[in-house]
Design an enzyme around this catalytic site. Structure first.
Site, PDB file in Angstrom:
ATOM      1  N   ASP A 166      35.211  56.976  35.318  1.00 41.63           N
ATOM      2  CA  ASP A 166      35.731  58.340  35.346  1.00 41.63           C
ATOM      3  C   ASP A 166      34.647  59.276  35.877  1.00 41.63           C
ATOM      4  O   ASP A 166      33.646  58.832  36.425  1.00 41.63           O
ATOM      5  CB  ASP A 166      36.198  58.764  33.947  1.00 41.63           C
ATOM      6  CG  ASP A 166      35.127  58.512  32.889  1.00 41.63           C
ATOM      7  OD1 ASP A 166      33.917  58.563  33.240  1.00 41.63           O
ATOM      8  OD2 ASP A 166      35.477  58.265  31.719  1.00 41.63           O
ATOM      9  N   HIS A 514      37.494  48.940  37.847  1.00 38.89           N
ATOM     10  CA  HIS A 514      38.123  50.135  37.264  1.00 38.89           C
ATOM     11  C   HIS A 514      37.217  51.332  37.549  1.00 38.89           C
ATOM     12  O   HIS A 514      36.326  51.671  36.777  1.00 38.89           O
ATOM     13  CB  HIS A 514      38.302  49.930  35.756  1.00 38.89           C
ATOM     14  CG  HIS A 514      38.959  51.083  35.059  1.00 38.89           C
ATOM     15  ND1 HIS A 514      40.314  51.135  34.808  1.00 38.89           N
ATOM     16  CD2 HIS A 514      38.456  52.233  34.552  1.00 38.89           C
ATOM     17  CE1 HIS A 514      40.605  52.255  34.180  1.00 38.89           C
ATOM     18  NE2 HIS A 514      39.486  52.944  34.019  1.00 38.89           N
ATOM     19  N   ASP A 561      40.564  40.065  36.932  1.00 33.07           N
ATOM     20  CA  ASP A 561      40.122  41.081  37.891  1.00 33.07           C
ATOM     21  C   ASP A 561      41.278  42.037  38.153  1.00 33.07           C
ATOM     22  O   ASP A 561      41.935  41.987  39.200  1.00 33.07           O
ATOM     23  CB  ASP A 561      39.653  40.398  39.176  1.00 33.07           C
ATOM     24  CG  ASP A 561      38.952  41.361  40.128  1.00 33.07           C
ATOM     25  OD1 ASP A 561      38.728  42.523  39.724  1.00 33.07           O
ATOM     26  OD2 ASP A 561      38.639  40.958  41.263  1.00 33.07           O
ATOM     27  N   GLU A 570      35.552  47.614  33.973  1.00 34.05           N
ATOM     28  CA  GLU A 570      34.879  48.914  34.073  1.00 34.05           C
ATOM     29  C   GLU A 570      33.368  48.769  33.883  1.00 34.05           C
ATOM     30  O   GLU A 570      32.913  48.182  32.900  1.00 34.05           O
ATOM     31  CB  GLU A 570      35.430  49.901  33.050  1.00 34.05           C
ATOM     32  CG  GLU A 570      34.854  51.307  33.235  1.00 34.05           C
ATOM     33  CD  GLU A 570      35.540  52.345  32.368  1.00 34.05           C
ATOM     34  OE1 GLU A 570      35.554  53.524  32.774  1.00 34.05           O
ATOM     35  OE2 GLU A 570      36.048  51.988  31.291  1.00 34.05           O
TER      36      GLU A 570
END
Length: 620
Positions: A166, A514, A561, A570
């Site tokens: 993020d 991610h 994956d 992540e």
């Protein structure tokens, strides 16, 4: 007439030769009278005299000086002989076949180290520096951080690092990551230099510490507030406002106002961890005296704040508790105090961190299932090893020896728990230690343990100690390095799936990480929710986030994956910092050297050993 030969036999003598000496004298006088009386000219003299012998000169006139003829001839001969010999040698060398001695290729750990550092460049926030380490698909982002809310204490919060997939800047794990990078540089600067990455890693550390100095009043001696987080990840009811988890978009395209979370009191863990980051970095940048001094001042201010109103920064249901919930704060006080002692040499910090009370509060005498699990939340194993270093190399004696000896023994117990013989921690069939007891995202804990084991091994070798005891059993330092290598090798691809969990290393690695920035094409500007089609896409990421260590496999060595499952794919700052530290500890040849024993103590003055108190009077 015959005479007698004295050697035997007759000797015939001619009578004509028997003139007397007087007769010979008269004849010579007659000859002298016949000699002309006039002087001879030069031509006539030359008939009678032989050639004139010239006396050789003993010196050679060189114009400005006179030199001994012998020395001149000897020097000239030496020069001629040397020139001939040099020419002969040169001729031989040129005619012989040339063998170019190339440097040996870098080992796998060095290659992986260079790759892993690139992840930090991909996570940089703010106005990016223009250097060779830039990531092609990253650009300036979030240049308004801290500037949109008039109620905020700090107006410029541009910079720092995004935490994971993020765009949130969590100061707690970010501080831990910078501390780990600094620790690895202090110990292994020669290895970083040999890998050609020393300046790179120092730039990464400074990018973080420059940002930290913006998150509190770093010029003040006392503070009452500090920033703990920039951005928000609130989800569920009431989270329809745009934020970093509600949206799936590149940080370069963020247009919404990013919230700033501040801590006004009870920030002991956050403040102490950030103090550790600044203090450790001050040692890294000790040659830049002004900057190092500013870092030390900031670290002191933060640690003072950490000890005034003690509590966890994530208490009372704050948003940080949903992502990086701190379980306690005393371990950060121990950790931060140890770093401040090394950065300042002030024995007040040493007295604090070697007190039995603080060690007990930090859990040093406990035996929980997570004892020895070093992480962004649990700094105790790192602090124990950091203080063991002092005992091994400085031996400060009384009154610090008792507690330092305890830390040394506790570190030994932690290392014993990593060995497969004692089964405190399970292992997967592929050999991966389960430090988080089978929970998801195991690799960050594994990398940290690998670093501690390799570093403790180097400490022992530098102290001329061949190993350590686990109960009655003695183990050499090679057991520690074998453990460390086995775990890092697993991460790099020596596992049942034959897959590297570091993007860009090896032939096979995760392709659907991610990560918002990596999953959206760099020339594609998406809206807040429009980017979710890229999150859900089955295609590989268009941008490779090289160096990212993903969360890792499950307890059965399984891995999916899949971009949508962050428990597998992540990466995080904290995880990659531990990986970098472990890789540099294992990298390079023995010739490069082990740890740097002295840089850590550059600010520590010689300790004057105190006199222990006299024993109690003996009574019968």
């Amino acid at each position: 007439m015959y005479g007698r030969d004295p050697w035997g036999g007759p000797l015939e003598i001619n009578a004509a030769d028997s003139m007397t000496d007087d007769d010979r004298s008269r004849n010579l006088q007659d000859l002298d009278r016949a000699t002309p009386s006039r002087p001879l000219d030069e031509t006539q003299q030359s008939w009678l005299l032989g050639p004139k012998v010239l006396k050789k000169k003993k010196y050679v006139d060189l114009g400005c000086i006179l030199v001994s003829r012998k020395i001149f001839l000897w020097t000239l001969g030496t020069i001629v002989v040397t020139a001939l010999l040099s020419g002969f040698i040169t001729l031989i060398v040129k005619t012989l076949p040339h063998h170019h001695h190339k440097e040996p290729p870098p080992d796998n750990y060095t290659i992986a180290l260079r790759t892993a550092l690139k992840f930090f460049n991909a996570q940089q926030s703010g106005k990016l520096p223009k250097n060779i380490y830039n990531v092609s698909w990253r650009h300036d982002s979030c240049l308004q951080d801290g500037k949109g809310d008039p109620g905020q204490c700090y107006k410029d919060l541009v910079g720092g690092y995004y935490d994971a997939g993020d765009s949130i800047k969590f100061n707690f794990p970010m501080s831990y990551a910078m501390t780990m990078l600094s620790w690895s540089v202090i110990e292994y600067s020669a290895k970083y230099q040999a890998a050609g990455e020393l300046e790179h890693v120092k730039e990464l550390i400074k990018w973080g510490t420059d940002y930290f100095l913006k998150t509190f009043n770093s010029s003040a001696d006392n503070i009452y507030v500090m920033v703990e987080q920039v951005g928000s990840g609130v989800s569920g009811r009431g989270s329809e406002l745009h934020n970093d988890h509600y949206c799936w978009m590149r940080p370069e395209d963020i247009h919404y106002k990013r919230t700033v979370s501040q801590c006004y009191s009870s920030c002991s863990d956050l403040a102490a961890e950030m103090a550790a980051a600044l203090a450790s970095a001050s040692i890294v940048f000790k040659d830049n005296r002004l900057y190092s001094k500013n870092l030390v001042h900031g670290a002191k201010t933060l640690y003072r704040f950490a000890t005034t109103s003690r509590n966890r920064y994530s208490q009372n249901g704050k948003e940080s508790s949903k992502f990086y919930n701190s379980s306690m704060f005393e371990d950060e006080l121990l950790w931060g105090g140890a770093w401040l002692y090394y950065a300042t040499g002030n024995v007040t910090y040493l007295e604090r961190v070697t007190s039995h009370h603080m060690a007990e509060k930090a859990g040093a005498f406990g035996n929980s299932p997570y004892y020895g699990v070093f992480s962004w939340d649990n700094k105790l194993p790192g602090a124990q090893l950091l203080l063991t270093r002092m005992r091994l190399f400085l031996s400060p004696g009384y009154p610090y020896e008792d507690m330092l000896s305890e830390f040394h023994n506790q570190t030994g117990r932690v290392m014993c728990s990593y060995l497969p013989y004692y089964k405190k921690f399970n292992r997967t069939n592929g050999g991966l230690i389960q430090l988080n007891h089978g929970a998801p995202q195991p690799l960050q804990y594994v990398a940290n343990a690998a670093f501690l084991a390799a570093l403790f091994s180097d400490y022992l070798e530098a102290a001329d100690t061949p190993g350590w005891y686990c109960g009655p059993n003695f183990y050499t330092t090679e057991f520690l390095r074998n453990f460390s290598r086995s775990q890092i090798d697993y991460i790099l691809g020596k596992n049942p799936r034959k897959m590297s969990y570091v993007v860009g290393y090896g032939q096979r690695y995760p392709k659907q990480v991610h990560h918002r920035g990596a999953s959206i094409p760099k020339n594609m500007k998406e809206t807040c929710t429009g980017g979710f089609k890229w999150k859900k896409s089955k295609k590989n990421n268009p941008n490779a986030i090289n160096g990212a260590m993903v969360a890792g496999p499950d307890k059965h060595d399984g891995f999916h994956d899949i971009r949508t499952n962050y428990n597998y794919t992540e990466p995080t700052l904290a995880g990659n910092a531990g990986l970098v530290a472990a890789l540099v500890a294992l990298s390079g040849e023995k010739a490069v050297g082990g740890i740097d024993k002295n840089t850590m103590f550059s600010a520590v003055p010689p300790l004057v050993m105190a006199t222990p108190p006299p024993p109690a009077p003996w009574t019968p």
